[in-house]
Design an enzyme around this catalytic site. Sequence first.
Site, short mmCIF file in Angstrom:
data_model
loop_
_atom_site.label_atom_id
_atom_site.label_comp_id
_atom_site.label_asym_id
_atom_site.label_seq_id
_atom_site.Cartn_x
_atom_site.Cartn_y
_atom_site.Cartn_z
N ASP A 25 -2.99 0.11 7.18
CA ASP A 25 -2.19 -0.79 6.35
C ASP A 25 -2.91 -2.11 6.12
OD1 ASP A 25 -0.32 1.23 6.66
OD2 ASP A 25 1.36 -0.14 6.94
N LYS B 112 0.82 -1.21 0.00
CA LYS B 112 0.00 0.00 0.00
C LYS B 112 0.85 1.25 0.00
CE LYS B 112 0.56 2.12 4.19
NZ LYS B 112 1.95 1.80 4.34
N GLY C 43 7.66 1.75 4.46
CA GLY C 43 6.45 2.55 4.25
C GLY C 43 5.50 2.02 3.20
N LEU C 44 5.73 0.82 2.66
CA LEU C 44 4.84 0.29 1.63
C LEU C 44 3.97 -0.85 2.15
CD1 LEU C 44 7.11 0.30 -1.55
CD2 LEU C 44 5.57 2.07 -0.69
N GLY C 45 3.84 -0.96 3.46
CA GLY C 45 2.91 -1.93 4.03
C GLY C 45 3.41 -3.36 4.02
N SER C 46 4.73 -3.57 4.06
CA SER C 46 5.25 -4.94 4.00
C SER C 46 4.76 -5.79 5.17
CB SER C 46 6.78 -4.94 3.94
OG SER C 46 7.34 -4.30 5.08
N SER C 47 4.77 -5.22 6.38
CA SER C 47 4.34 -6.01 7.53
C SER C 47 2.83 -6.23 7.51
CB SER C 47 4.78 -5.36 8.85
OG SER C 47 4.17 -4.10 9.02
N GLU D 68 -0.37 -6.89 13.79
CA GLU D 68 0.45 -5.71 13.47
C GLU D 68 0.96 -5.00 14.73
OE1 GLU D 68 2.03 -4.80 10.55
OE2 GLU D 68 0.76 -3.08 10.11
#
Length: 379
Positions: free
Chosen positions: A198, A11, A142-146, A187
């Site tokens: 996210d 994301k 910052g791209l929602g990996s977790s 999360e």
Amino acid sequence: MIQFKVSAPGKVILFGEHAVLFGKTAVAASIDLHTKLDFTQLPDTEQIIKICFPKVNLFISIPLQQIQNFFFANKDIEFIENYEMFYNKVKEFVGIISYANLPQKLSLEAFFYLFIYIAQKENIEIKPFQVQLNTELPINSGLGSSGSFAVCLAACFLHWSHYQKEIYKGFEFSDLEIISKYALNCERIMHGNPSGIDTSVCTYGSLIAFKKGAYIKQINPFFYSIKVLLVDTRVTRSTKALVEKIVELKHRYPVIIDLIMDTINNISKEAIEIIQKFKVFSPLDIEDCRQLMTLINMNQGLLATCQVSHPSLDRICAEAQNYALAAKLTGAGGGGHAYILLLPDTQPETISSLSRKLTADGFTVTLTSLGGPGVQIVK
């Protein structure tokens, strides 16, 4: 033999990060970069669980009996409803297992948190299995990996429970609600007190307006026609530390920070009004896109005022402006990623030139589109 694949997108937060933690509106979109999971139920003779996470170089086999003895020896495990108590139990178990670094530790904690919790809630009969999970998303940037990681695992275990109950289907909306809830609880291991944006985007996909504890609304399912450049600063940072920085600023300067957060909220709402005007199969209005660019610049300036930007992010934003485009950080800031909004008439030569310039400055650049599907079972 039960075997299936799960995919969940990453994301970008387009508007409203940090403000979302204070009850303000944020706008986020899924991106065409995914976490992918392969699940295989093993023969009963193997009596192990195999975990393969290549992104963090984790390959481990754990005896099923060891897991059963630790978590299920006492038939009453109602403690799973107590987050702190259950998480401490998970941490204790992971401490027994060999791992080499913090990413491996957190990955194992997230895995066992979701596995044990969902197994109990969905009445899964625990059998030997293998999970291989890899991602196209960079970690901690910052791209929602977790979030994508947690959504993939939650979807995997929910789907496995469906198979055991002989329910053969894709995910319906009610399933997505359950997946998002499970993933958000997980999360907390990674981020302390996440807003939920996210896991919501990684679950539902498309483009959403999000207000913590209030609503998740799809804004415009056809927003995927807009492309962005994702620019990785290659600067690592801690989401938790950056959130704490904003909280400390708010404690010290409550009137000022409240005004900034209210302004970011208004920027998000303005952006939503513009995005809602986009029509499927119709050319995007250049003037509408330029208004979005203005809002992007405003939002970035306010986040920089709150000390969550970074010199690398500032350089990316300045370079975008040199090409008459707009950029801002996405996620927690302090490094990580920025996104650059591309206009419908942005020429390929311009994109190539800008990408070369940013790459020469030491950044990594990826062209992607916004607003694709959320978590799904894939062929």
